[in-house]
Design an enzyme around this catalytic site. Sequence first.
Site, PDB file in Angstrom:
ATOM      1  N   GLY A 228       0.807  -1.281  -0.042  1.00  0.00           N
ATOM      2  CA  GLY A 228      -0.099  -0.074   0.131  1.00  0.00           C
ATOM      3  C   GLY A 228       0.728   1.260  -0.072  1.00  0.00           C
ATOM      4  N   SER A 229       0.516   2.343   0.763  1.00  0.00           N
ATOM      5  CA  SER A 229       0.926   3.636   0.460  1.00  0.00           C
ATOM      6  C   SER A 229       2.056   3.691   1.650  1.00  0.00           C
ATOM      7  CB  SER A 229      -0.060   4.554   0.784  1.00  0.00           C
ATOM      8  OG  SER A 229      -0.525   4.735   2.398  1.00  0.00           O
ATOM      9  N   VAL A 232       0.526   4.797   5.166  1.00  0.00           N
ATOM     10  CA  VAL A 232      -0.015   3.791   6.013  1.00  0.00           C
ATOM     11  C   VAL A 232       1.395   2.651   6.706  1.00  0.00           C
ATOM     12  CG1 VAL A 232      -1.485   1.565   6.216  1.00  0.00           C
ATOM     13  CG2 VAL A 232      -2.104   3.768   4.929  1.00  0.00           C
ATOM     14  N   GLU A 250       5.701  -3.395   0.547  1.00  0.00           N
ATOM     15  CA  GLU A 250       5.587  -3.261  -0.773  1.00  0.00           C
ATOM     16  C   GLU A 250       4.806  -1.997  -1.113  1.00  0.00           C
ATOM     17  OE1 GLU A 250       7.322  -4.885  -2.645  1.00  0.00           O
ATOM     18  OE2 GLU A 250       7.664  -6.862  -1.366  1.00  0.00           O
ATOM     19  N   CYS A 284       1.069  -0.535  -8.867  1.00  0.00           N
ATOM     20  CA  CYS A 284       2.149   0.078  -8.326  1.00  0.00           C
ATOM     21  C   CYS A 284       3.422   0.088  -9.156  1.00  0.00           C
ATOM     22  CB  CYS A 284       2.362  -0.520  -6.848  1.00  0.00           C
ATOM     23  SG  CYS A 284       2.554  -2.401  -7.141  1.00  0.00           S
TER      24      CYS A 284
END
Length: 507
Positions: A228-229, A232, A250, A284
């Site tokens: 994710g980001s 986070v 990741e 991504c």
Amino acid sequence: MDGGRMDNKSEIINRLRRSFQSGITISEEFRREQLSNLRSMIQENEEKILEALNKDLCKPKFEAILAEVDLVINELSYAIDNLQSWMQPEYVSKTLATSFDDCFVRREPLGVVLIIGTWNYPLLLLITPMVGAIAAAGQRERHWSIHKWPSTSLDLNPIEHLWKALTYNNMRNCVVIKPSEVSAAVDLLIAELIPKYLSQDCYAVVSGGEDDSKALLQNRFDHILYTGSQDVARSILQAASVHLTPVTLELGGKCPCLIYGTVAIEIAARRLVWAKFFNAGQSCVAPDYVLCSKETRDALFPALCATLKEFYGKDPQASPDLCRIVSQRHWVRLTELLKKTNGTIIVGGESDPKEKYIAPTVVDVAEDDILMKKEIFGPILPIVTVESLEKAIDFVNNKEKPLALYVFSNESSVVDTVMKKTSSGGFCSNDGMIHMTLPGLPFGGVGSSGWGSYHGRWGFETFSHRRGCMLRGWGLEKLNGLRYPPYGDTRLSWLRWSATTKMCLLM
């Protein structure tokens, strides 16, 4: 925070931890069975999966099968086919002092692990790391032959040694998976299917929103994998630090595509458009921006326009092959970027809030444009003019390391130069995203784009502890006795010699 929710999650994790500690799984067959069951789950529920992906993202069937269903099945098949070889102990070279010992690395399961998925590929990015977690468990050992101890040594009962050598590690990872609540339909489907196909003693699904994730992270895990980001990820690292839990991240980033030297422009345009606008740019590893010379840019623009028309027609909004933005919030963020850019829109730019639609858009921008500040994660492709390859490489190296880096060129010297002078999680020449489809290659970031990797053997390694093992007998006591007091220079000389003399014995 809801105390009941917290208690419920703690109960799930404690149940899995008791299962892990009990060692109820005693064979490779169990893991192979669970992997096979997971593959059956995907195959038998393909239509439900496609419906859920379409509901969440309007994913075309073609893209959903290609990038979610088939990639997961391929990962599962690869793990099933290679599981036995991954389980073998890794024997290491020895010194004279350890020449009669068994010296090897064995992979052992970590315990109870947490996998937190994301919404852009809600099946792929949740189940693929789970494959590695299921596969990672106790491994086979070579039978330790009785003749390894000289008959003159003070040997223990050789049957006892042989029994220990033949015993398999009973443990295996237990896995908690947390689907993204943003892709709600897939979240509900996974929560329904996993308990039907996998052991509920070993695997659990926790659904819910941000508060549920926070409650989950208050528990102790033996490893956490998050996709994710970066924002986070920071909160996950803080939660993991309380228990000193290792983490695999990741995270993506602004993945560049450098186009220099002689290039087959039409082919480059087709591959670039496919990689960028697949899943509406919500990948991504999608090319986030292009660097090229002015001459290449002038040839590339009409090729991109022609390719977009070929792929999605005169009205891309009517195309059944174009995904939609996942949520209104993400749609607003992307349309605000288009409003604020100082660049020139070459093609696209149209949007529709009702459908969460944004047309595939190409923008001619300067290096400092707002589109170049953060990862776009949508169907907007900035083109930046940088006259030389060296300056393009400097431009990339002055930014954070990306999850993927692409170079398009007919010249091998250009490809080699970019590969050697840059750093990224993955690298691919003359195409985009394809490298992540191969189970034999590690998939992961570097620096701000992530830590660690998975896919194939790399997922097995991520969820395994590499334990260095030395199994000794009672022989060569005179040589071993050199280390005992009373000390002396002669003993020290012999000991140093025996400890540094290498034996090429990978037994």
